[in-house]
Design a protein around this motif. Structure first.
Motif, mmCIF file in Angstrom:
data_model
loop_
_atom_site.group_PDB
_atom_site.id
_atom_site.type_symbol
_atom_site.label_atom_id
_atom_site.label_comp_id
_atom_site.label_asym_id
_atom_site.label_seq_id
_atom_site.Cartn_x
_atom_site.Cartn_y
_atom_site.Cartn_z
ATOM 1 N N ASP A 51 36.085 3.378 40.451
ATOM 2 C CA ASP A 51 34.781 2.972 40.965
ATOM 3 C C ASP A 51 34.244 1.727 40.260
ATOM 4 O OD1 ASP A 51 32.843 3.478 42.892
ATOM 5 O OD2 ASP A 51 31.565 4.619 41.529
ATOM 6 N N GLY A 52 35.002 1.214 39.276
ATOM 7 C CA GLY A 52 34.636 -0.044 38.632
ATOM 8 C C GLY A 52 33.989 0.067 37.268
ATOM 9 N N ALA A 53 33.801 1.270 36.734
ATOM 10 C CA ALA A 53 33.221 1.423 35.402
ATOM 11 C C ALA A 53 34.229 0.986 34.339
ATOM 12 C CB ALA A 53 32.793 2.864 35.153
ATOM 13 N N GLY B 275 26.388 8.937 19.336
ATOM 14 C CA GLY B 275 26.241 10.378 19.456
ATOM 15 C C GLY B 275 26.560 10.941 20.827
ATOM 16 N N TRP B 276 26.716 10.072 21.841
ATOM 17 C CA TRP B 276 26.963 10.555 23.214
ATOM 18 C C TRP B 276 27.378 9.356 24.045
ATOM 19 C CZ3 TRP B 276 27.369 15.403 24.781
ATOM 20 C CH2 TRP B 276 27.241 15.741 26.139
ATOM 21 N N VAL B 277 28.170 9.579 25.080
ATOM 22 C CA VAL B 277 28.498 8.519 26.040
ATOM 23 C C VAL B 277 28.330 9.090 27.439
ATOM 24 C CG1 VAL B 277 30.055 7.277 24.499
ATOM 25 C CG2 VAL B 277 30.977 9.057 25.984
ATOM 26 N N GLU B 278 27.867 8.243 28.364
ATOM 27 C CA GLU B 278 27.530 8.747 29.691
ATOM 28 C C GLU B 278 28.018 7.787 30.773
ATOM 29 O OE1 GLU B 278 23.620 10.913 30.828
ATOM 30 O OE2 GLU B 278 23.285 8.771 31.238
ATOM 31 N N LEU B 279 28.709 8.358 31.743
ATOM 32 C CA LEU B 279 29.188 7.600 32.890
ATOM 33 C C LEU B 279 28.199 7.730 34.035
ATOM 34 C CD1 LEU B 279 31.446 6.099 34.536
ATOM 35 C CD2 LEU B 279 32.342 8.383 35.090
ATOM 36 N N SER B 280 27.774 6.602 34.589
ATOM 37 C CA SER B 280 27.003 6.581 35.831
ATOM 38 C C SER B 280 27.908 6.018 36.918
ATOM 39 C CB SER B 280 25.750 5.707 35.687
ATOM 40 O OG SER B 280 24.817 6.305 34.812
ATOM 41 N N THR B 281 28.094 6.775 37.981
ATOM 42 C CA THR B 281 29.056 6.394 39.013
ATOM 43 C C THR B 281 28.579 6.848 40.388
ATOM 44 O OG1 THR B 281 31.375 6.602 39.711
ATOM 45 C CG2 THR B 281 30.377 8.535 38.681
ATOM 46 N N GLU C 100 20.002 -0.077 42.380
ATOM 47 C CA GLU C 100 20.194 -1.197 43.301
ATOM 48 C C GLU C 100 21.674 -1.298 43.687
ATOM 49 O OE1 GLU C 100 17.877 -2.964 44.639
ATOM 50 O OE2 GLU C 100 16.233 -2.084 43.488
ATOM 51 N N PRO C 101 21.977 -1.697 44.921
ATOM 52 C CA PRO C 101 23.370 -1.751 45.382
ATOM 53 C C PRO C 101 24.258 -2.648 44.527
ATOM 54 C CG PRO C 101 21.869 -1.950 47.234
ATOM 55 C CD PRO C 101 21.018 -2.030 46.000
ATOM 56 N N GLU C 102 23.679 -3.691 43.925
ATOM 57 C CA GLU C 102 24.497 -4.620 43.134
ATOM 58 C C GLU C 102 24.821 -4.103 41.735
ATOM 59 O OE1 GLU C 102 20.148 -5.991 42.749
ATOM 60 O OE2 GLU C 102 21.493 -5.235 44.327
ATOM 61 N N VAL C 103 24.215 -2.980 41.325
ATOM 62 C CA VAL C 103 24.497 -2.419 40.002
ATOM 63 C C VAL C 103 25.838 -1.697 40.036
ATOM 64 C CG1 VAL C 103 23.734 -0.800 38.223
ATOM 65 C CG2 VAL C 103 22.051 -2.188 39.464
ATOM 66 N N SER C 104 26.764 -2.148 39.211
ATOM 67 C CA SER C 104 28.093 -1.538 39.159
ATOM 68 C C SER C 104 28.065 -0.257 38.324
ATOM 69 C CB SER C 104 29.095 -2.516 38.534
ATOM 70 O OG SER C 104 29.209 -3.683 39.303
#
Length: 253
Positions: A115-117, A140-146, A191-195
């Motif tokens: 998905d491009g992350a 302390g933490w990592v988070e994927l937004s997809t 927003e649509p342009e946010v990867s």
């Protein structure tokens, strides 16, 4: 995050690519008390190590490309960078940089999921990664937004062997039963342009005070201090050059 040192397949390092190293040094020192040391070797390209006391916890580096926006990149440990890159591409991801050796420290590559992350892979040699985790001022933490959570749920376990603990509204990633991060679905608020992206969270003792310090030091507040039900208090910030990151107070449920 339930461990204090890097584990195989878990997050091991975070690196900020920025347009202004001196300004970033000043900002993050004010927030986290980091002591920054720039590698004097010309071939290091201005790479700067951030430390808590003597322990390496993060890095700051100049942008690799002129049009590259400032951003934090999360690195995950692997026993074989080349083999993991093959898994990435076979599972629909993309190789962006490398694989390549970094002196005698390790071997790395920069990749993107389907998905491009973007994230990095690190095969440790003389340097395993962060020498402190889960402490105030450290990762302390990592988070994927997809936008494609189903694809991510297939991709990351197959490539890195992660365990998945999926709740109704949030998914936790883990290694060997130790959760280190999570995943959020990008909805219409984005927003649509946010990867899609990976966001690091640093531990602080007081989220509200640290957010106030960030604002006074020229940063922005993307998510104000918020208490997560049955979870920690968090905030999402943006540094003066534009790189986003999170902070949270250590929490044990």
């Amino acid at each position: 995050m339930k461990y204090s040192k890097p584990l195989d397949s878990g997050p091991c390092w975070v690196e900020l690519s920025t347009s202004d190293i001196p300004a970033a040094k000043s900002f993050y020192t004010a927030l986290f008390g980091w002591r920054s040391e720039t590698d004097p070797r010309p071939e290091a390209g201005g790479y700067t190590m951030a430390r808590l006391g003597d322990a390496a916890v993060a890095a700051l580096s100049p942008a690799y490309q002129p049009d590259q926006p400032p951003a934090w990149t999360v690195s995950f440990s692997t026993q074989d960078t080349d083999a993991t890159v093959e898994k990435v591409t076979s599972a629909g991801g993309t190789l962006l940089v490398g694989p390549m050796d970094v002196f005698d420290l390790g071997r790395f590559a920069v990749v993107a999921d389907p998905d491009g992350a973007v994230f990095s892979l690190w095969q440790p040699r003389t340097f395993a990664g962060a020498e402190r985790l889960s402490d105030p001022g450290a990762l302390g933490w990592v988070e994927l937004s997809t936008r494609d959570t189903e694809k991510a749920l297939s991709f990351y376990p197959s490539v890195l062997g992660w365990t998945v603990n999926a709740g109704e509204s949030y998914t936790h990633w883990g290694v060997g039963g130790a959760d280190f991060g999570g995943m959020m679905a990008m909805d219409e608020k984005f927003e649509p342009e946010v990867s899609p992206y990976w966001l690091p969270y640093f531990v602080v003792t007081d989220v509200d005070a640290t957010a106030a310090t960030a604002l006074s030091a020229g940063g922005d507040l993307l998510l104000p201090p918020t208490s997560i039900p049955d979870g920690p208090r968090i905030a999402v910030l943006r540094d003066p050059q534009g790189a986003a990151f999170g902070i949270h107070k250590s929490y044990e449920g």
